[in-house]
Scaffold this active site. Structure first.
Site, PDB file in Angstrom:
ATOM      1  N   ARG A  37       0.826  -1.126  -0.025  1.00  0.00           N
ATOM      2  CA  ARG A  37       0.037  -0.107   0.258  1.00  0.00           C
ATOM      3  C   ARG A  37       0.788   1.175   0.142  1.00  0.00           C
ATOM      4  O   ARG A  37       2.042   1.384   0.425  1.00  0.00           O
ATOM      5  CB  ARG A  37      -0.951   0.118   1.323  1.00  0.00           C
ATOM      6  CG  ARG A  37      -1.966   1.246   1.120  1.00  0.00           C
ATOM      7  CD  ARG A  37      -2.636   1.069   2.468  1.00  0.00           C
ATOM      8  NE  ARG A  37      -3.732   2.335   2.497  1.00  0.00           N
ATOM      9  CZ  ARG A  37      -4.195   2.927   3.400  1.00  0.00           C
ATOM     10  NH1 ARG A  37      -4.018   2.359   4.713  1.00  0.00           N
ATOM     11  NH2 ARG A  37      -5.042   3.948   3.211  1.00  0.00           N
ATOM     12  N   ARG A  41      -0.833   9.630   3.582  1.00  0.00           N
ATOM     13  CA  ARG A  41      -1.324  10.589   2.509  1.00  0.00           C
ATOM     14  C   ARG A  41      -2.212  11.720   2.972  1.00  0.00           C
ATOM     15  O   ARG A  41      -2.685  11.501   4.479  1.00  0.00           O
ATOM     16  CB  ARG A  41      -2.052   9.922   1.715  1.00  0.00           C
ATOM     17  CG  ARG A  41      -3.283   9.154   2.007  1.00  0.00           C
ATOM     18  CD  ARG A  41      -4.235   8.927   0.998  1.00  0.00           C
ATOM     19  NE  ARG A  41      -5.340   7.846   1.245  1.00  0.00           N
ATOM     20  CZ  ARG A  41      -6.375   8.374   1.975  1.00  0.00           C
ATOM     21  NH1 ARG A  41      -6.470   9.513   2.589  1.00  0.00           N
ATOM     22  NH2 ARG A  41      -7.260   7.298   2.338  1.00  0.00           N
TER      23      ARG A  41
END
Length: 421
Positions: A37, A41
């Protein structure tokens, strides 16, 4: 004493030879696949009453942060240590292939990961002030990505399974038990509606803001945050499980499982190949779909920079085995995952056999609903008949035109007109 010393020397030599023979016959790592992954963010959106709108984030919504860059650089370093002696010390374009979804945060995560995995050395240093080198990361447009971006759509059968899930007892009960809570979320956030499938966005926004030391609203108490996390985890299970998990897997995560199996099998059968590692830079939904299809999902959203590892080994006997690991905590080594029905070190043939149930032979055909398949066949039949009829008409017109345009042969030409004039 001298004789005893000579005997000891001979024994040590024999033991050394036996150990050397054992080492030379030890199992060998042959191929690795990584599915990870992206890193930390910014939130992908804000809710209407959120005091922290897009301007609060340096690069806007959905972008990799410096924390995320560091997470993937550290993962690259950890992979460098794990595969020391397997991967070349310096970057070799023949031994690694990296593919990412066509999203900024996954592309940047892959680049940060490669910076940690392959720090330049020697002739690969193109600037002494930059401890980095460019390494290719491949991608396809999001609209064409049928491998890494989940859910894969359009797929009517999958959407029907989702609708069936909404009528399942677990979904109905979960909705009933959280109805008042979701009404509270709607009132506090300014959203027009909130469901088990959309509430994850609120959990995500608050999680991102808390990690970056942005103030949370008074209503976002620890109890509320814990309940939002529980509902967020439920929403991931809704996507790929609860009802028809195996059928959903065939239409979603099984697509990636099939590609990974294909790559592993090719590596086992092609000893001369230089390719040693394939890495996929993806999203939490990718890992959720993959692990649901493998039936090893732990019920929790995959954290940032988590990494699912497939390792292909050639045993002393010459046979191949597959081992899986999941790295979801940077403070500890990846923990082993075991495919249900097999040992952790699973023979390749058995690994393949167990997973055939989630691999569609014809994905597009399986995505269609039964009635749609018949309609499609009728439409195809009508199109074929129409094409044949059109060709026959063209052929008949062509024949008639040629008959009219051909000379009619010798004819007597009257000169009556000339005499009259």
């Amino acid at each position: 004493m001298a004789g005893s010393g000579g005997l000891d020397s001979v024994l040590r030599l024999l033991i050394g030879l036996l150990l050397a023979a054992h080492v030379s016959q030890a199992r060998q790592l042959r191929f690795v696949t990584l599915v990870y992954r992206h890193g930390d963010r910014s939130p992908v959106r804000a809710y209407p009453k959120d005091p922290h709108q897009e301007s609060a984030w340096p690069q806007g919504f959905g972008q990799l942060t410096q924390i995320g860059m560091k997470q993937h650089w550290e993962l690259g370093q950890a992979l460098r240590a794990r595969y020391k002696g397997f991967l070349n010390e310096t970057y070799n374009r023949h031994e690694i292939y990296v593919r990412s979804t066509d999203v900024d945060r996954t592309l940047m995560s892959a680049e940060a990961n490669l910076a940690g995995l392959y720090p330049p050395d020697g002739i690969q240093v193109f600037n002494p002030n930059i401890t980095w080198q460019p390494i290719p990361v491949h991608t396809v447009p999001e609209s064409e990505d049928q491998l890494l971006k989940f859910p894969i759509l359009p797929c009517p059968k999958y959407l029907k399974l989702q609708e069936d899930t909404r009528h399942s007892p677990e979904y109905v009960n979960k909705t009933r038990d959280n109805l008042d809570f979701m009404k509270m979320v709607v009132n506090e956030t300014g959203l027009s509606t909130c469901t088990l499938e959309s509430v994850w966005t609120i959990s995500d926004i608050l999680f991102c803001e808390s990690r970056h030391n942005l103030s949370l609203p008074a209503w976002a108490t620890p109890e509320v945050l814990a309940r939002l996390i529980d509902l967020k985890d439920f929403s991931f299970r809704f996507l790929f499980g609860i009802t028809g998990q195996e059928q959903k897997a065939r239409l979603q995560g099984g697509v990636l499982v099939g590609q990974i199996l294909k790559n592993i099998t090719e590596a086992a059968h092609n000893a001369s190949s230089d390719l040693k590692l394939i890495a996929y830079s993806t999203h939490d939904t990718t890992l959720g779909a993959l692990q649901m299809a493998l039936d090893v999902y732990n019920g929790k959203q995959a954290p940032y920079a988590s990494c699912h590892i497939f390792e292909l080994y050639q045993e002393n006997s010459g046979n191949f085995t597959v081992e899986m690991y999941f790295r979801n905590d940077s403070s500890r080594a990846p923990y082993p995952l075991t495919l249900p029905g097999c040992d952790h070190s699973c023979p390749l043939e058995h690994f393949q056999s167990l997973l055939q149930r989630v691999i569609a032979e014809d994905w597009r055909k399986e995505c269609q609903l039964p009635g749609q398949n018949k309609d499609t066949e009728v439409i195809v039949g009508l199109v074929i008949c129409g094409c044949i009829l059109f060709l026959l008409i063209v052929l008949m017109l062509t024949v008639l035109f040629r008959q009219k345009s051909q000379p009619v042969g010798y004819q007597h030409v009257s000169d009556l007109g000339e005499e009259h004039s």
